[in-house]
Design a protein around this motif. Structure first.
Motif, short mmCIF file in Angstrom:
data_model
loop_
_atom_site.label_atom_id
_atom_site.label_comp_id
_atom_site.label_asym_id
_atom_site.label_seq_id
_atom_site.Cartn_x
_atom_site.Cartn_y
_atom_site.Cartn_z
N VAL A 16 19.39 7.66 55.40
CA VAL A 16 20.43 6.74 55.86
C VAL A 16 19.96 6.11 57.15
O VAL A 16 19.49 6.82 58.05
N ARG A 17 20.05 4.82 57.23
CA ARG A 17 19.67 4.16 58.48
C ARG A 17 20.53 2.93 58.74
O ARG A 17 21.21 2.44 57.85
N ALA A 18 20.47 2.49 59.94
CA ALA A 18 21.14 1.25 60.31
C ALA A 18 20.08 0.18 60.50
O ALA A 18 19.05 0.43 61.09
N ALA A 19 20.33 -1.01 59.98
CA ALA A 19 19.32 -2.06 60.08
C ALA A 19 19.98 -3.43 60.03
O ALA A 19 21.12 -3.57 59.61
N HIS A 76 22.72 -1.36 50.21
CA HIS A 76 23.06 -2.01 51.48
C HIS A 76 24.56 -2.17 51.57
O HIS A 76 25.21 -2.60 50.61
N LEU A 109 18.73 4.85 51.14
CA LEU A 109 17.69 4.94 50.12
C LEU A 109 17.90 6.26 49.39
O LEU A 109 18.03 7.30 50.03
N CYS A 113 23.90 -3.41 59.04
CA CYS A 113 23.91 -2.97 57.67
C CYS A 113 23.69 -1.45 57.63
O CYS A 113 22.82 -0.93 58.33
N LEU A 114 24.49 -0.76 56.84
CA LEU A 114 24.24 0.65 56.61
C LEU A 114 23.41 0.76 55.34
O LEU A 114 23.86 0.36 54.27
N VAL A 115 22.19 1.25 55.49
CA VAL A 115 21.26 1.27 54.37
C VAL A 115 21.06 2.71 53.89
O VAL A 115 20.85 3.61 54.70
N PRO A 175 20.72 -2.74 65.67
CA PRO A 175 21.93 -2.02 65.28
C PRO A 175 21.86 -0.54 65.64
O PRO A 175 20.80 -0.01 65.95
N LEU A 208 18.95 9.38 59.28
CA LEU A 208 19.38 10.66 58.74
C LEU A 208 18.71 10.86 57.39
O LEU A 208 18.61 9.94 56.59
#
Lengths: 255, 255
Positions: free
Chosen positions: B181-184, B222, B206, B202-204, A201, A230
């Motif tokens: 923020v990450r995409a996974a 998520h 933490l 998925c936009l994750v 992704p 980010l």
DNA sequence: TGGGCAAGGTTGTATATACAACTTTGCGAG
DNA sequence: CTCGCAAAGTTGTATATACAACCTTGCCCA
């Protein structure tokens, strides 16, 4: 004061930052003391103190009263939006930044670009498309539109040396920014440029930046989900800056 | 110097901040000039200058050389981090929020959770797992750990009515937050809970939140990439607030 | 040999002073 | 009445100086 444009405390800050970003000074290394800066740069101690103090507030340095000043361990981007310049971000990680230019042309704004920049269809805009690499590995595809009358020199600029963000900031302070962050599947071209795995992704950032009350540049950033994220930190009113080491720790947590 | 613990420039900063937070000074209002501070607080101009300059760097004030110092226009809403409560976010869109509770239990912190919360392995923590829906469609899976001694009533709370974020904020102001923020790619369980299409990214997020100097809660969020995105706005010192309509407009742009 | 103390270096703060650059205000000349 | 300029106020920067608090080093004494 001599015929110097930049204030002397800023020159001192630039000197230290320069030594950090070239790797001359590495995290944990001792930085010249105030008195050493006084001698080296022929400034007063108050000026040296201001330079080192501000760099400390900004997270670059770490000071111990009675002992000395040292390069801080790490510097993750404080605000998500603070890091506008990917080259700085990479340099702060002690990694090497390189860029490849895929397009650098004058176009007429159309459709959503014209809409985003609040201009009529057909207005002159520069279109930049480049790949940013960290240690040789692509981590960002920058697809940017810039109002032509805001930055007339865009076609002559060597954006492999100075990133568009740094260049635009130098022209005029970019004052406001809006952004949207989303996760998406890249199309084939993007995946190709970023050398992404099949089904990996993409972290997409859309950002529009304003200067003096009007939007001047609009950019789409695509990042490989496995190689970029980010980070942000939020400290409302009170407490002053804590170290960014904790963000680093959080970064490393696996989902 | 008198028998005061706090430095005088900090006292001056506190004075200004106090007047802002009580509403005595409002955005756009003029702040006492350096010379007025000198007289009022019996400090030197350099000290007054440092106080006002640091408050400006921190975003509270706005200075114009030759004119004066003013309260900055706004400070909330700068960051992606502002929206902590998804129910409020959904309500702002005039949509209906509902939540389903998948887990609400007392556990012993292990591994990365203990590490993120800065506690020993085995410390009591509450584990919450819930799905937030917007108009019935899942848009967020909230996987949250809360320090048990921070919020003892967690097991009795009805989190379908009050979101964990709202509940925790009511207990004690959550002061600092960090996020990544990450995409996974989601795993099967996550994809199932969020009713996501195959291959949908998925936009994750933490996020770790601090209160009174210690981390009290750590959460993984998520979101389906096709139904959720983060928006942010950044307005450094000067310009007054524009509406968020522009962000909305930016949101709608297709990549 | 070990401990303690003094000296020197370093940061942190505070002040008085000075000049440059800019903005606003108000007055006076046309 | 209006334009222009001078004066006053404001921020921005720079310096020299001073003292307090803290850390490190090394020497001296037991």
């Amino acid at each position: 004061m001599s015929a110097l444009q930049k204030p002397r405390y800023q020159q001192a800050k630039d000197l230290i930052i320069g030594r950090i970003s070239t790797g001359d000074l590495r995290p944990g290394d001792r930085v010249p003391s105030e008195n050493e800066l006084v001698e080296a740069m022929r400034v007063s101690r108050m000026t040296a103190n201001r330079a080192l103090r501000e760099l400390t507030d900004e997270g670059y340095l770490h000071r111990v009263a009675g002992s000395g000043t040292f390069v801080a361990d790490f510097r993750a981007g404080s605000h998500v939006l603070e890091v506008q310049n990917i080259a700085d971000e990479i340099a702060a990680r002690q990694h090497s930044h390189s860029a490849g230019i895929l397009r650098q042309s004058l176009q007429h704004a159309r459709g959503e670009v014209a809409k985003a920049l609040h201009v009529e269809q057909g207005t002159d805009v520069f279109h930049l498309l480049l790949v940013h690499r960290e240690n040789g590995l692509p981590i960002q595809l920058e697809d940017r539109y810039v109002l032509a009358d805001f930055a007339p020199g865009c076609l002559e600029q060597d954006f492999t040396r100075i990133t568009p963000s740094a260049y635009l900031t130098a022209i005029s302070p970019l004052q406001e920014a809006e952004q949207v962050v989303r996760a998406a599947q890249p199309n084939a071209a993007v995946r190709n440029h970023l050398k992404m795995r099949q089904d990996e992704p993409c972290l997409v950032v859309l950002r529009r930046t304003w200067s003096h009350g009007r939007p001047v540049t609009f950019a789409r950033f695509h990042h490989p989900g496995s190689r970029y994220e980010l980070t942000g930190k939020y400290t409302p009113p009170g407490t002053p800056g804590s170290t960014s080491a904790d963000v680093v720790e959080l970064e490393k947590l696996e989902q």
